[in-house]
Scaffold this motif. Structure first.
Motif, PDB file in Angstrom:
ATOM      1  N   GLU A 245       3.223  10.596   3.608  1.00 27.41           N
ATOM      2  CA  GLU A 245       2.864   9.462   3.487  1.00 27.41           C
ATOM      3  C   GLU A 245       1.588   9.296   4.504  1.00 27.41           C
ATOM      4  N   ASP A 246       0.472   8.590   4.307  1.00 25.51           N
ATOM      5  CA  ASP A 246      -0.580   8.300   4.995  1.00 25.51           C
ATOM      6  C   ASP A 246      -0.224   7.625   6.402  1.00 25.51           C
ATOM      7  N   PRO A 247      -0.712   8.147   7.592  1.00 26.28           N
ATOM      8  CA  PRO A 247      -0.082   7.876   8.971  1.00 26.28           C
ATOM      9  C   PRO A 247      -0.534   6.391   9.372  1.00 26.28           C
ATOM     10  N   VAL A 248      -1.536   5.763   8.417  1.00 24.89           N
ATOM     11  CA  VAL A 248      -1.847   4.450   8.662  1.00 24.89           C
ATOM     12  C   VAL A 248      -0.671   3.543   8.161  1.00 24.89           C
ATOM     13  N   SER A 249      -0.254   3.937   6.790  1.00 25.13           N
ATOM     14  CA  SER A 249       0.703   3.358   6.127  1.00 25.13           C
ATOM     15  C   SER A 249       2.079   3.394   6.912  1.00 25.13           C
ATOM     16  N   VAL A 250       2.314   4.684   7.609  1.00 27.09           N
ATOM     17  CA  VAL A 250       3.638   4.987   8.181  1.00 27.09           C
ATOM     18  C   VAL A 250       3.679   4.198   9.461  1.00 27.09           C
ATOM     19  N   GLU A 251       2.635   4.017  10.240  1.00 30.77           N
ATOM     20  CA  GLU A 251       2.336   3.209  11.176  1.00 30.77           C
ATOM     21  C   GLU A 251       2.847   1.392  10.988  1.00 30.77           C
ATOM     22  N   HIS A 252       2.129   1.239   9.968  1.00 29.92           N
ATOM     23  CA  HIS A 252       2.148  -0.318   9.545  1.00 29.92           C
ATOM     24  C   HIS A 252       3.570  -0.400   9.252  1.00 29.92           C
ATOM     25  N   LYS A 253       4.432   0.437   8.419  1.00 32.74           N
ATOM     26  CA  LYS A 253       5.787   0.148   7.860  1.00 32.74           C
ATOM     27  C   LYS A 253       6.737  -0.023   9.145  1.00 32.74           C
ATOM     28  N   ILE A 254       6.625   1.154   9.959  1.00 28.48           N
ATOM     29  CA  ILE A 254       7.191   1.065  11.352  1.00 28.48           C
ATOM     30  C   ILE A 254       7.348  -0.282  12.052  1.00 28.48           C
ATOM     31  N   LYS A 255       5.902  -0.640  12.571  1.00 24.27           N
ATOM     32  CA  LYS A 255       5.603  -1.800  13.133  1.00 24.27           C
ATOM     33  C   LYS A 255       6.380  -2.981  12.747  1.00 24.27           C
ATOM     34  N   THR A 256       6.403  -3.063  11.465  1.00 19.29           N
ATOM     35  CA  THR A 256       6.880  -4.468  10.588  1.00 19.29           C
ATOM     36  C   THR A 256       8.337  -4.354  10.384  1.00 19.29           C
TER      37      THR A 256
END
Length: 369
Positions: A245-256
């Motif tokens: 998965e795209d790193p930006v998407s991964v970061e958003h998912k974990i942050k939320t």
């Protein structure tokens, strides 16, 4: 260029750039050892996620250096629940193969193939279905669980009820010694063992000893990887992180991701064991970081976003290697298809021998008689 030559060149580039786990091994140090056969597969209902990776795929990569591995994309099994929406099954088969190659499965060490391209699986399912009591299928725990979980799907079909027989055929057709599974799949393997035992008993007069070996379970260490909501990571729950998965998407998912409900304010202390992020730390973080989380969370010394940062960095770092390794294959889908085609042909050689023997044992007309 032949597929083997292309893989060799790709592998050399990985070695030059220092990637872990080259896709091609010029010298197999296990050539003179007995390599016990292993069979495993996955339904083509979507790309692999981190739960699949830590629960199965990492283990397959490890096993291929010591075992004779047959790994297949189970597209027929996907149809048991997705028969009304078949439009993405081909795409998912290719995506899954990319995940395998990116994670380090080596087509020179493992036989990678597509279930439906080895039609002998279906023939053996028909033959084994003739001797399998209906009650054995109705008692399979997963059958009851999925009917409850997927109430929106019409699962009162022969294919869904009979999928454990197909799964048994998938396994027994290669006469493997071991099946790598998690604890939740042990009941399926036991059914396979029962079917093998029943076949051997029924036809003992026509065979020289047991025909099907009863495969042993090779328990995979249970994955501590939860879904984003704390439940089991599953595409059905829409709580996954894709393997590439795209790193930006991964970061958003974990942050939320949700955390311990007791931590309403930054100054509120929490309990790591009540937070799904902690289970990510158990997979990705060092003991020092885990101690930092335990102390910081309980004393409110760190905030939830601070706690998540090491997880985000570790996940993205791991995925970067997998994406880089998969990239040459993603750019050349014809190569992926060729790997699966060659693997399917190799699998058919073994599968056809087994089916021919079963036909003979069960008294069917063969080309020789």
């Amino acid at each position: 260029m032949p597929v083997s030559e292309y893989i060799r060149k790709v592998s050399q580039s990985f070695l030059i750039f220092g990637f872990i786990g080259p896709l091609y091994s010029m010298n197999n140090s296990n050539n003179n050892r007995v390599r016990h056969r292993v069979v495993s597969g996955a339904r083509t209902t979507g790309p692999f996620h981190l739960g699949n990776y830590h629960g199965a795929l990492k283990n397959w990569v490890k096993l291929q250096s010591t075992h004779d591995c047959f790994i297949f994309a189970a597209d027929w099994h996907a149809l048991t629940t997705e028969y009304e929406h078949p439009e993405k099954i081909r795409q998912y088969t290719m995506e899954m193969a990319l995940d395998w190659l990116g994670a380090g499965l080596d087509p020179k060490l493992s036989t990678l193939f597509v279930q439906s391209q080895v039609p002998e699986h279906a023939e053996l399912q028909v033959l084994l279905a003739m001797i399998t009591p209906l009650s054995w299928l109705e008692r399979v725990p997963t059958y009851k669980e999925l009917k409850t979980q997927l109430k929106e799907k019409h699962l009162a079909t022969y294919g869904f009820l009979g999928y454990p027989v197909l799964q048994s055929a998938d396994i027994l057709i290669y006469k493997p010694e071991f099946i790598p599974v998690g604890e939740d799949q042990v009941s399926h393997i036991e059914l396979t063992r029962e079917i093998a035992r029943h076949f051997n008993y029924l036809y003992q007069a026509r065979t020289k000893g047991p025909f099907f070996p009863e495969p042993k379970t090779l328990l995979t260490e249970s994955s501590k990887m939860p879904g984003l909501d704390g439940r089991k990571m599953s595409k059905s729950y829409h709580n996954t992180i894709g393997l590439r998965e795209d790193p930006v998407s991964v970061e958003h998912k974990i942050k939320t991701m949700p955390t311990d409900p007791a931590r309403v304010k930054r100054s509120d202390p929490g309990e790591p064991e009540k937070c799904p992020v902690w289970r990510f730390h158990q997979t990705y973080s060092s003991k020092e970081v885990q101690e930092w989380v335990q102390t910081g969370c309980r004393t409110a010394g760190i905030g939830c976003l601070e706690c998540k940062r090491p997880v985000i960095e570790a996940v993205i770092k791991e995925q970067a290697v997998i994406r880089e390794r998969a990239e040459p294959y993603q750019k050349n889908p014809g190569l992926v298809k060729e790997i699966l085609r060659e693997g399917s042909l190799a699998a058919r050689e073994i599968a056809s021998e087994t089916v021919a023997e079963v036909r003979e044992i069960m008294g069917l007309l063969t080309n020789d008689h």
